[in-house]
Structure formats: structure tokens, C-alpha cells
Scaffold this motif. Structure first.
Motif: not given
Length: 244
Positions: A38-43, A179-180, A201-203
């Protein structure tokens, strides 16, 4: 016969425990794999910049949009932390030896752990060839201290382990992405709390990457792939960092 029965029960219990552990690891890798995908295809809704919402062009909106520094580029300076919390300053133009930098997401990532285990065989050879080996993790120093202690006890700590929890190095080498929120929540559901492991909380995480920096401070080799399953082998790493 009674003794034989007891031995048989204990052997059966051990076999059951091993099977359960194997199944548990497989499930974790499956769950994390789905989230990584999902990370690699985040919108386009994925955020950039830091947790305050300030845009940082060095942080990609998704793993697939990361554009690392290229071969021939002067390696950037950065500051990271050692496991004891002290500062580690990297300045390419002021180094006595070339370096191999390996970016990985953290000890919570089973794919990273498998890869790092595979690379341990190459560490001693790299050190003998005159390279400093730097492993950069998004984990807090305290977490790294625990993992480093295990390696010291097994006499395999022939590398420098660094905490890049604020992604200073990852941003500098342009391998950072954010990350979203949906994936962050999904990870937490799997028991992976990035706020706890990173201390913020940067993610922001690095795409797994390897850089070889020569004595002159130039990047001599780059390997990265937004697909978390594609990693550089120990054999390929040794080819990229030949004897000096």
C-alpha cells in the motif's frame, strides 16, 4: 515405557511450538507485506513534509516516487545518533575511509531483518577491505541499543548502527517518504506503532537503499527499490565495494 511416553510428549510439544512460531512469523510478514504494498501505491492524499505539515521536497509522497542521489554525486553531510544517544556526524569530504551506508526501516520489519541477516556475512569482508559499514534505522537509539547488545554477545558487531529517527540522513540521500495515515493505522493494527519506535509522529521512512561512498566523498554505487521485497544480495554488495 512411561519414560518414553514423556519424551514423546515433550518432543510433540516442541514441534507444536515451532509450528506455531513459524505460522506467526508468516502471518506478520503477510500483514506487513500488504501494508508495504500500500505504501508503494499511495494516492495523492499522502502527506509530505514533517508532522507539522510543512512541505519538505526531500520527502516523497510515496515510496514509488523516491528519487535517490545518483552515482557521481557528492555525498551529503548528516547527523545521526549512536545507540547510546551520542551524535554521529557524517561528512564525506573529511573521511579517512570509504563507507557503505545501508538504510532500512526498522527492527519491526521482518523483511529488513531477513535482509540484514543475509548481509552480515559480508560485513567482515567489507571491513577488511577498508570500508566503514553504517546501518541506518528509523528506530530510536534505545531500541537499537537492545539489538546491538545481542550482536555484541554473539561477537558479530563489526559495523556502526545508527538511529536516523528524524530521517536526517534519509532526507539528505533522498530516500525518505511519508506513510499515509491509513497505512500508519493499518500498521498499528498489526502491532507496529511507529510513534513508539521512532519517538515522533512524522511517519517518515526510508526506502531500503545501499550507497557506497568513496574516499573522495563521491557516491560510487547506489541500489534502491520501492518494492520492499527486492534487496541487494551480499554478493552484489561485495562487487559494488571492491578491495581498495
Amino acid at each position: 515405557m512411561k519414560g518414553d511416553s514423556g519424551v514423546s510428549r515433550r518432543a510433540s510439544a516442541r514441534a507444536t511450538a515451532r509450528a506455531a512460531l513459524t505460522l506467526g512469523i508468516a502471518l506478520v510478514m503477510t500483514f506487513v507485506g500488504a501494508a508495504h504494498a500500500r505504501d508503494a501505491t499511495a494516492g495523492p492524499s499522502a502527506l509530505t513534509g514533517n508532522s507539522a505539515g510543512v512541505t519538505d521536497a526531500r520527502v516523497a509522497v510515496e515510496a514509488g516516487k523516491v528519487q535517490p542521489l545518483t552515482k557521481g554525486t557528492t555525498a551529503p553531510a548528516f547527523v545521526a545518533q549512536r545507540p547510546d544517544g551520542s551524535r554521529y556526524v557524517f561528512k564525506a569530504g573529511q573521511r579517512a575511509a570509504p563507507a557503505v551506508l545501508l538504510f532500512y526501516r526498522g527492527g519491526w520489519c521482518p523483511f529488513c531483518n531477513v535482509h540484514l541477516g543475509q548481509l552480515k556475512a559480508a560485513q567482515a569482508t567489507l571491513r577488511q577491505r577498508g570500508y566503514e559499514v553504517l546501518f541506518l534505522s528509523s528506530d530510536r537509539p534505545a531500541i537499537l541499543r537492545s539489538s546491538l547488545r545481542d550482536d555484541i554477545e554473539n561477537e558479530v558487531a563489526d559495523y556502526t548502527l545508527l538511529s536516523d529517527t528524524d530521517a536526517n540522513a534519509a532526507r539528505a540521500f533522498r530516500v525518505a517518504f511519508r506513510m499515509d495515515p491509513a497505512t500508519v493505522a493499518q500498521y498499528k493494527g498489526y502491532g507496529i506503532d511507529l510513534k513508539a519506535t521512532q519517538g515522533n509522529t512524522g511517519h517518515v521512512l526510508p526506502v531500503p537503499a545501499v550507497f557506497v561512498v568513496d574516499r573522495a566523498g563521491k557516491i560510487a554505487f547506489v541500489h534502491f527499490n520501492p518494492d520492499y521485497k527486492v534487496r541487494l544480495s551480499a554478493e552484489e554488495l561485495l562487487k559494488a565495494a571492491p578491495p581498495l
